[in-house]
Scaffold this motif. Sequence first.
Motif, short mmCIF file in Angstrom:
data_model
loop_
_atom_site.label_atom_id
_atom_site.label_comp_id
_atom_site.label_asym_id
_atom_site.label_seq_id
_atom_site.Cartn_x
_atom_site.Cartn_y
_atom_site.Cartn_z
N GLY A 179 -28.06 20.35 -146.64
CA GLY A 179 -27.40 19.19 -146.06
C GLY A 179 -28.35 18.23 -145.39
O GLY A 179 -29.57 18.40 -145.45
N SER A 180 -27.76 17.22 -144.75
CA SER A 180 -28.55 16.16 -144.12
C SER A 180 -28.06 15.89 -142.71
O SER A 180 -26.88 16.11 -142.39
N ARG A 218 -29.08 12.85 -139.39
CA ARG A 218 -29.94 11.77 -138.92
C ARG A 218 -30.00 11.82 -137.40
O ARG A 218 -28.96 11.70 -136.73
N ARG A 272 -38.87 15.28 -147.53
CA ARG A 272 -37.50 15.59 -147.10
C ARG A 272 -37.08 14.77 -145.88
O ARG A 272 -35.91 14.42 -145.76
N THR A 308 -37.62 11.41 -143.21
CA THR A 308 -38.12 10.05 -143.13
C THR A 308 -37.96 9.53 -141.71
O THR A 308 -36.85 9.56 -141.16
N GLN A 329 -34.40 10.75 -140.44
CA GLN A 329 -33.47 11.14 -141.50
C GLN A 329 -33.96 12.45 -142.10
O GLN A 329 -35.09 12.52 -142.59
N ASN A 376 -33.20 15.33 -144.85
CA ASN A 376 -32.47 15.72 -146.06
C ASN A 376 -32.95 17.08 -146.55
O ASN A 376 -34.02 17.56 -146.15
N SER A 377 -32.18 17.67 -147.40
CA SER A 377 -32.52 18.98 -147.99
C SER A 377 -32.94 19.97 -146.90
O SER A 377 -33.97 20.65 -147.01
#
Length: 123
Positions: A16-17, A19, A67, A69, A82, A84-85
């Motif tokens: 999942g992600s 932020r 992954r 940012t 951010q 991700n993964s």
Amino acid sequence: QVQLVESGGGLVQAGGSLRLSCAASGHTFNNYAMGWFRQAPGKEREFVAAITWSGSSTDYADSVKGRFTISRDNAKNTVYLQMNSLKPEDTAVYYCAAALEYRVLVTTGGDYWGQGTQVTVSS
């Protein structure tokens, strides 16, 4: 003095992600390089990502490259991460940091720190 307040942490499944946000107040935000660090239970705090005051340059830990940012919005005095993964090994308390010198931030940490936000990734 610079005050930093992180938000956006939580519980997420692997893959999942999330932020993260870090809102800054106090001295001029634009003067500071910003970064994210994390500390897992029983481990030392480690560097995750950093961004120069202008946003023109970034650095990442090898473990998060591709992954995560990092970005910043100087008009909003906010820096973002951010993610991700996400993997279970990303579970940690994530800290926002600010420093006047970018290389100091990357190598030794910030002049100012937030209180941290918990990120938990379940398998």
